[in-house]
Design a protein around this motif. Sequence first.
Motif, PDB file in Angstrom:
ATOM      1  N   TYR A 115       0.828  -1.199   0.000  1.00 19.95           N
ATOM      2  CA  TYR A 115       0.000   0.000   0.000  1.00 19.95           C
ATOM      3  C   TYR A 115       0.859   1.244   0.000  1.00 19.95           C
ATOM      4  N   PHE A 116       0.265   2.307  -0.513  1.00 23.18           N
ATOM      5  CA  PHE A 116       0.907   3.610  -0.396  1.00 23.18           C
ATOM      6  C   PHE A 116       0.498   4.237   0.923  1.00 23.18           C
ATOM      7  N   ALA A 118       2.616   8.719 -10.608  1.00 17.44           N
ATOM      8  CA  ALA A 118       1.335   8.505 -11.308  1.00 17.44           C
ATOM      9  C   ALA A 118       0.209   8.355 -10.283  1.00 17.44           C
ATOM     10  N   LYS A 119       0.507   7.639  -9.208  1.00 17.67           N
ATOM     11  CA  LYS A 119      -0.491   7.457  -8.153  1.00 17.67           C
ATOM     12  C   LYS A 119      -0.848   8.800  -7.530  1.00 17.67           C
ATOM     13  N   GLU A 120       0.153   9.600  -7.273  1.00 21.95           N
ATOM     14  CA  GLU A 120      -0.086  10.920  -6.684  1.00 21.95           C
ATOM     15  C   GLU A 120      -0.989  11.753  -7.601  1.00 21.95           C
ATOM     16  N   GLY A 161      14.409   9.281  -6.824  1.00 22.11           N
ATOM     17  CA  GLY A 161      13.820   7.980  -6.524  1.00 22.11           C
ATOM     18  C   GLY A 161      13.090   8.019  -5.184  1.00 22.11           C
ATOM     19  N   MET A 162      12.445   6.900  -4.830  1.00 22.34           N
ATOM     20  CA  MET A 162      11.612   6.899  -3.615  1.00 22.34           C
ATOM     21  C   MET A 162      12.427   7.147  -2.348  1.00 22.34           C
ATOM     22  N   GLY A 163      13.542   6.440  -2.205  1.00 21.20           N
ATOM     23  CA  GLY A 163      14.355   6.604  -0.990  1.00 21.20           C
ATOM     24  C   GLY A 163      14.817   8.045  -0.805  1.00 21.20           C
ATOM     25  N   THR A 177       4.895  13.432   2.109  1.00 23.62           N
ATOM     26  CA  THR A 177       5.118  12.831   0.799  1.00 23.62           C
ATOM     27  C   THR A 177       4.324  11.546   0.684  1.00 23.62           C
ATOM     28  N   LEU A 178       4.133  11.125  -0.566  1.00 23.27           N
ATOM     29  CA  LEU A 178       3.450   9.854  -0.815  1.00 23.27           C
ATOM     30  C   LEU A 178       4.510   8.791  -1.039  1.00 23.27           C
ATOM     31  N   THR A 179       4.400   7.683  -0.322  1.00 23.41           N
ATOM     32  CA  THR A 179       5.405   6.626  -0.472  1.00 23.41           C
ATOM     33  C   THR A 179       4.751   5.254  -0.437  1.00 23.41           C
ATOM     34  N   ASP A 180       5.427   4.285  -1.038  1.00 21.48           N
ATOM     35  CA  ASP A 180       4.972   2.909  -0.841  1.00 21.48           C
ATOM     36  C   ASP A 180       5.451   2.488   0.541  1.00 21.48           C
TER      37      ASP A 180
END
Lengths: 229, 291
Positions: free
Chosen positions: B117-118, B161-163, B190-192, B205-208
């Motif tokens: 999940y995000f 894209a999800k954001e 990148g995500m990290g 922020t939005l993260t997995d």
Amino acid sequence: MAEIWNGFIRAIELIISLDPEVMEIAGRSLMISVTSALLAWAICMPLASLIHFNRFLGKRALINLIQTFYSVPTVVIGLFVFVLFSRAGPLGGFNIMFTPAVMVVGQTLLITPVLLGLTISALSGVDKSIVDTARSLGASGLQAAFVVVKESRFAVVAAVVMGFGRAISEVGVALMVGGNIKGFTRVITTAISLETSKGDLELSIALGIILIIIALAINLALNRIQQRS
Amino acid sequence: MSKIIYRFLGLLVLITMLAGLGGCAGAGGVEPLPPKQRLRVATTTSLYDTGLWGYLEPMFEKQYGVELDVIYAGTGIALEFGRRGDVDAITVHDRAAEEKFIADGYGVKRVPFAHNYFLIVGPPADPAGIKGLEPEAAFKKLIESWKGSFVSRGDNSGTHAKEKSIWKKAGYDYEAVQKAGAWYIEGGKGMGPTLLMASEKQAYTLTDIGTYVFYKSKLELVPIVDKGETLLNVYSAMAVNPAKVPGVNIDMANNLISFLISPAIQKLIGSYGVKEYGMQLFVPGDVAGTK
């Protein structure tokens, strides 16, 4: 600030223990950048001689253009090489994308202008009286040119080392066309980029210190050569 | 004098050769004469930054006697690598983009192999007061309250894209959001690194969840919004279609996909990181009920 100190300690630990992964990455960095520098030298030596020993229209402009490319951003070269060598690109048939080979191509391209410019300067820096002496002793134009090339060798080696320095310290080309693949195309700079993005600052600093030590060693060797001359 | 030059060049060659030896030794010593075949897979950063690929890679290499080259990139560029024929397989998490990739003939089939999940994470103080809201409502409050900043991936990745889709569902035009003010930061990382940046700036922020849990010890961020069906995150693998993109190592790409969905590996994906982080980073398989 604690990170820098810890990074320093970590660097010493990694070097003393000959950490296999770090050694492998450092070795690969050296191999790719030394190959690029020697390749660029092989291209630049004849090209610089051609430009230096001939008089032609636009020579000054050409040299200016070469000097402009000294500061071409590494990512621009990375992008250019990616578009060329990507499988769908015009040179995609070589199938070398994401390999050390394409990194060598990119770094060679990156440092060729610097090497070319400095080699031309090196040739121009040779004392004019040497040519006159050679000619007066009956040397042909070509023979006199060889004398000049020979006399310029120390400055040329300095240029090659300079090119090597730009190659081993760049990250744009290596990351973009190498892909930073573990155990295959990962070099010191791309490893630093990744470790920093992981928040592992100590390992990044340690790798940075190792890079500086390599540069120091090469410069010391160069100084020795120049002193002996 | 020229002796010295030769000596120097000789030294360089020697270093190069030693480095070559070092490289070989690092790669595993003696190798069979025909060089191993290589399989290139482009993966979204969240699967790489969490270390999942680093964990699975040696197992796959051992099982199939192949060198697996894992290239990490956002979903956008990963798909572009596929379209250009630079990789043989792709593991990403942007369903709409994946379906387009297949519809355009570049991908063979979309095979979901894990999900999680995000989360919207943010500073513990929660300046915008969005804790516990649905993601859409949280975004709405964020843009209207002007309290607290938001770091966006801004790199066309699956998370980005999800954001964008959450902004859309919340009733905002994404271009308007981008111009909404200094509180909206496009990190382009990148995500990290995005998480590290958000922590540094004390922004949302939005993260997995996988990357968040993996980086948690380095962050001063807490989960703020963690429920809402928009937040589902499905990872799938696709082989690049050899009929459209010549030169694809399709057999090995198919092996990789079979490997990912094999029961043994699915189990390992499900248990990856549980011991270290005290919770599950990836749930194996697709989500029941969705395709």
